[in-house]
Design a protein around this motif. Sequence first.
Motif, PDB file in Angstrom:
ATOM      1  N   ILE A   1       0.863  -1.178   0.000  1.00  7.93           N
ATOM      2  CA  ILE A   1       0.000   0.000   0.000  1.00  7.93           C
ATOM      3  C   ILE A   1       0.900   1.227   0.000  1.00  7.93           C
ATOM      4  N   LEU A   2       0.731   2.051  -1.030  1.00  8.64           N
ATOM      5  CA  LEU A   2       1.566   3.241  -1.188  1.00  8.64           C
ATOM      6  C   LEU A   2       0.853   4.442  -0.593  1.00  8.64           C
ATOM      7  N   LEU A   3       1.518   5.115   0.338  1.00  9.93           N
ATOM      8  CA  LEU A   3       0.936   6.298   0.959  1.00  9.93           C
ATOM      9  C   LEU A   3       1.140   7.487   0.039  1.00  9.93           C
TER      10      LEU A   3
ATOM     11  N   LEU B   1       3.958   1.709   2.546  1.00  3.48           N
ATOM     12  CA  LEU B   1       5.201   2.369   2.156  1.00  3.48           C
ATOM     13  C   LEU B   1       4.988   3.852   1.916  1.00  3.48           C
ATOM     14  N   THR B   2       5.989   4.627   2.288  1.00  3.03           N
ATOM     15  CA  THR B   2       5.972   6.055   1.994  1.00  3.03           C
ATOM     16  C   THR B   2       7.220   6.389   1.198  1.00  3.03           C
ATOM     17  N   CYS B   3       7.110   7.352   0.321  1.00  2.99           N
ATOM     18  CA  CYS B   3       8.231   7.723  -0.533  1.00  2.99           C
ATOM     19  C   CYS B   3       9.065   8.799   0.156  1.00  2.99           C
TER      20      CYS B   3
ATOM     21  N   VAL C   1      10.016   3.542   1.806  1.00  2.00           N
ATOM     22  CA  VAL C   1      10.352   3.113   3.163  1.00  2.00           C
ATOM     23  C   VAL C   1       9.082   2.628   3.844  1.00  2.00           C
ATOM     24  N   GLU C   2       9.200   1.521   4.580  1.00  2.00           N
ATOM     25  CA  GLU C   2       8.061   0.982   5.314  1.00  2.00           C
ATOM     26  C   GLU C   2       7.797   1.829   6.553  1.00  2.00           C
ATOM     27  N   VAL C   3       6.509   2.110   6.821  1.00  2.00           N
ATOM     28  CA  VAL C   3       6.140   2.926   7.975  1.00  2.00           C
ATOM     29  C   VAL C   3       5.876   2.028   9.180  1.00  2.00           C
TER      30      VAL C   3
END
Length: 144
Positions: free
Chosen positions: A36-38, A93-95, A101-103
């Motif tokens: 899941i991309l934030l 994940l956040t960019c 990077v995994e949150v």
Amino acid sequence: VMSSSSSFGQEEKSVVAKRKRSTTTPTIIVPRANDILLGKNKNAFQHPGNQRYRHKIAMHLPRFKACIDRLDKIILVKKVAEDILDHGRVRFLTCEKEGWVEVPFSTVRNKVAHALRDARRQFQFPTMSPLKEEEQQQQQSSQW
């Protein structure tokens, strides 16, 4: 005797603080299909993992609406977050500058809670008033 025990506590706190600062999450080069991309961009919205995430949120929405008090909601949000993460098969994940990077789980829990509240609001208030909806149905039936 009292001062040595308090200095030991200070040293222990210092070690814990250093450990917390030194932990880095690894950069992920290519997100997997179920991640899941934030973010609010088109790529995140259309990502297969995000589409499954929205579907799972919709599936859990009736249970969220049925929660009576805050504690019930907290427990449900934690269970939904764990369900979505699927024992490590799914990552949020956040960019960052370095890459994806995994949150931490606390961020995942917050995102799930916000998604459930947003979904509840979205389905609570219809986009069209019942009068306008009836008007539109009459217009469509008169065209045939």
